[in-house]
Design a protein around this motif. Structure first.
Motif, mmCIF file in Angstrom:
data_model
loop_
_atom_site.group_PDB
_atom_site.id
_atom_site.type_symbol
_atom_site.label_atom_id
_atom_site.label_comp_id
_atom_site.label_asym_id
_atom_site.label_seq_id
_atom_site.Cartn_x
_atom_site.Cartn_y
_atom_site.Cartn_z
ATOM 1 N N THR A 7 9.183 16.822 -41.827
ATOM 2 C CA THR A 7 8.444 17.997 -42.273
ATOM 3 C C THR A 7 9.177 18.551 -43.490
ATOM 4 O O THR A 7 10.311 18.158 -43.776
ATOM 5 N N VAL A 8 8.559 19.478 -44.181
ATOM 6 C CA VAL A 8 9.188 20.103 -45.344
ATOM 7 C C VAL A 8 10.495 20.780 -44.918
ATOM 8 O O VAL A 8 11.525 20.644 -45.583
ATOM 9 N N THR A 9 10.472 21.462 -43.785
ATOM 10 C CA THR A 9 11.665 22.137 -43.267
ATOM 11 C C THR A 9 12.764 21.133 -42.947
ATOM 12 O O THR A 9 13.936 21.360 -43.252
ATOM 13 N N GLY A 10 12.399 20.018 -42.325
ATOM 14 C CA GLY A 10 13.375 18.987 -41.981
ATOM 15 C C GLY A 10 14.019 18.382 -43.213
ATOM 16 O O GLY A 10 15.230 18.134 -43.239
ATOM 17 N N ALA A 11 13.224 18.150 -44.263
ATOM 18 C CA ALA A 11 13.762 17.596 -45.500
ATOM 19 C C ALA A 11 14.744 18.577 -46.137
ATOM 20 O O ALA A 11 15.813 18.174 -46.611
ATOM 21 N N GLU A 12 14.406 19.859 -46.133
ATOM 22 C CA GLU A 12 15.308 20.878 -46.689
ATOM 23 C C GLU A 12 16.610 20.945 -45.899
ATOM 24 O O GLU A 12 17.685 21.095 -46.468
ATOM 25 N N MET A 13 16.503 20.809 -44.581
ATOM 26 C CA MET A 13 17.682 20.836 -43.721
ATOM 27 C C MET A 13 18.626 19.671 -44.068
ATOM 28 O O MET A 13 19.835 19.850 -44.191
ATOM 29 N N LEU A 14 18.061 18.472 -44.264
ATOM 30 C CA LEU A 14 18.883 17.304 -44.616
ATOM 31 C C LEU A 14 19.487 17.455 -46.011
ATOM 32 O O LEU A 14 20.644 17.101 -46.235
ATOM 33 N N LYS A 15 18.718 18.007 -46.956
ATOM 34 C CA LYS A 15 19.226 18.222 -48.319
ATOM 35 C C LYS A 15 20.389 19.219 -48.312
ATOM 36 O O LYS A 15 21.375 19.029 -49.019
ATOM 37 N N THR A 16 20.262 20.257 -47.495
ATOM 38 C CA THR A 16 21.328 21.259 -47.390
ATOM 39 C C THR A 16 22.593 20.636 -46.815
ATOM 40 O O THR A 16 23.699 20.884 -47.306
ATOM 41 N N ASP A 76 3.668 18.128 -45.016
ATOM 42 C CA ASP A 76 3.506 19.566 -44.836
ATOM 43 C C ASP A 76 2.313 19.783 -43.913
ATOM 44 O O ASP A 76 1.174 19.539 -44.312
ATOM 45 N N PRO A 77 2.561 20.230 -42.676
ATOM 46 C CA PRO A 77 1.461 20.390 -41.727
ATOM 47 C C PRO A 77 0.352 21.327 -42.212
ATOM 48 O O PRO A 77 -0.801 21.155 -41.830
ATOM 49 N N ARG A 78 0.692 22.285 -43.072
ATOM 50 C CA ARG A 78 -0.316 23.230 -43.567
ATOM 51 C C ARG A 78 -1.369 22.549 -44.432
ATOM 52 O O ARG A 78 -2.462 23.069 -44.613
ATOM 53 N N HIS A 79 -1.035 21.373 -44.969
ATOM 54 C CA HIS A 79 -1.975 20.665 -45.842
ATOM 55 C C HIS A 79 -2.668 19.496 -45.151
ATOM 56 O O HIS A 79 -3.327 18.693 -45.798
ATOM 57 N N LEU A 80 -2.505 19.414 -43.844
ATOM 58 C CA LEU A 80 -3.146 18.336 -43.095
ATOM 59 C C LEU A 80 -4.600 18.691 -42.813
ATOM 60 O O LEU A 80 -4.936 19.844 -42.569
ATOM 61 N N ASP A 81 -5.443 17.690 -42.830
ATOM 62 C CA ASP A 81 -6.837 17.873 -42.448
ATOM 63 C C ASP A 81 -7.138 16.820 -41.391
ATOM 64 O O ASP A 81 -7.802 15.829 -41.648
ATOM 65 N N ALA A 82 -6.600 17.049 -40.194
ATOM 66 C CA ALA A 82 -6.744 16.072 -39.117
ATOM 67 C C ALA A 82 -7.892 16.438 -38.177
ATOM 68 O O ALA A 82 -8.074 15.804 -37.149
ATOM 69 N N GLU A 83 -8.648 17.470 -38.533
ATOM 70 C CA GLU A 83 -9.837 17.872 -37.780
ATOM 71 C C GLU A 83 -9.545 18.103 -36.299
ATOM 72 O O GLU A 83 -10.299 17.685 -35.425
ATOM 73 N N GLY A 84 -8.419 18.767 -36.008
ATOM 74 C CA GLY A 84 -8.090 19.108 -34.637
ATOM 75 C C GLY A 84 -7.343 18.035 -33.867
ATOM 76 O O GLY A 84 -6.963 18.238 -32.725
ATOM 77 N N ARG A 85 -7.120 16.898 -34.486
ATOM 78 C CA ARG A 85 -6.399 15.795 -33.826
ATOM 79 C C ARG A 85 -4.898 16.047 -33.940
ATOM 80 O O ARG A 85 -4.410 16.574 -34.924
ATOM 81 N N TYR A 105 4.906 23.084 -28.645
ATOM 82 C CA TYR A 105 5.818 22.180 -29.341
ATOM 83 C C TYR A 105 5.279 21.834 -30.720
ATOM 84 O O TYR A 105 4.065 21.714 -30.903
ATOM 85 N N GLN A 106 6.206 21.629 -31.645
ATOM 86 C CA GLN A 106 5.842 21.034 -32.924
ATOM 87 C C GLN A 106 6.387 19.610 -32.921
ATOM 88 O O GLN A 106 7.521 19.372 -32.511
ATOM 89 N N ILE A 107 5.577 18.666 -33.364
ATOM 90 C CA ILE A 107 5.991 17.264 -33.425
ATOM 91 C C ILE A 107 6.640 17.025 -34.783
ATOM 92 O O ILE A 107 5.998 17.187 -35.821
ATOM 93 N N VAL A 108 7.935 16.660 -34.749
ATOM 94 C CA VAL A 108 8.727 16.528 -35.973
ATOM 95 C C VAL A 108 9.456 15.187 -35.993
ATOM 96 O O VAL A 108 9.393 14.419 -35.038
#
Length: 158
Positions: A7-16, A76-85, A105-108
């Protein structure tokens, strides 16, 4: 090497973490090695051995993080268009069919999983059982403690 979903957050965490290792930990261990070297005979110098071992760990972790970030597929989950899946990055509200307990839960990615923060790895048994399902479906999870049934209440992309 295969793509590493993050996720975007996970990538930032690894970069930090990578930045901290390169700018703080690496110089500190180099200074510790120099200090231990100044004490003379290296054959029986425990400080030197410990510092060299720490240096090996730090350099290995730097290489690992650089590899993961180079092969990262940042989602980025906010930009997903999985139609509820349910897909990678989705946040899922569930109810345990046996106990009635509700969980969210969030799947990461594997590196960002943290059960205390309600983030589960995409490779975990529960996430594998949830992927591809929709709200209202029942997920049968083959967990280490046995078969569990969860009803999916809602799916969010946040």
């Amino acid at each position: 090497m295969q793509k590493v979903p993050l996720t975007v957050t996970g990538a930032e965490m690894l970069k930090t973490e990578l930045q901290r290792l390169k700018s703080v930990e690496r110089p500190n261990v180099i200074a510790a090695i120099a200090e231990a070297r100044s004490h003379g005979d290296l054959s029986e110098n425990a400080e030197y051995d410990a510092a060299k071992e720490k240096q090996g760990f730090i350099e290995g972790r730097i290489k690992e993080l650089e590899g993961k970030l180079a092969n990262a597929q940042i989602i980025d989950p906010r930009h997903l268009d999985a139609e509820g899946r349910i897909v990678f990055g989705a946040t899922v509200e569930l109810v345990d069919a046996e106990t009635g307990d509700e969980v969210k839960y969030q799947i990461v990615g594997d590196d960002e999983a943290d059960i205390k923060a309600n983030k589960i790895s995409v490779s975990s048994p529960i996430a594998r059982a949830l992927i591809g399902k929709y709200a209202g479906d029942i997920a049968d999870v083959h967990a280490p403690g046995g078969l569990r049934h969860y009803e999916i209440l809602d799916v969010h992309y946040i």
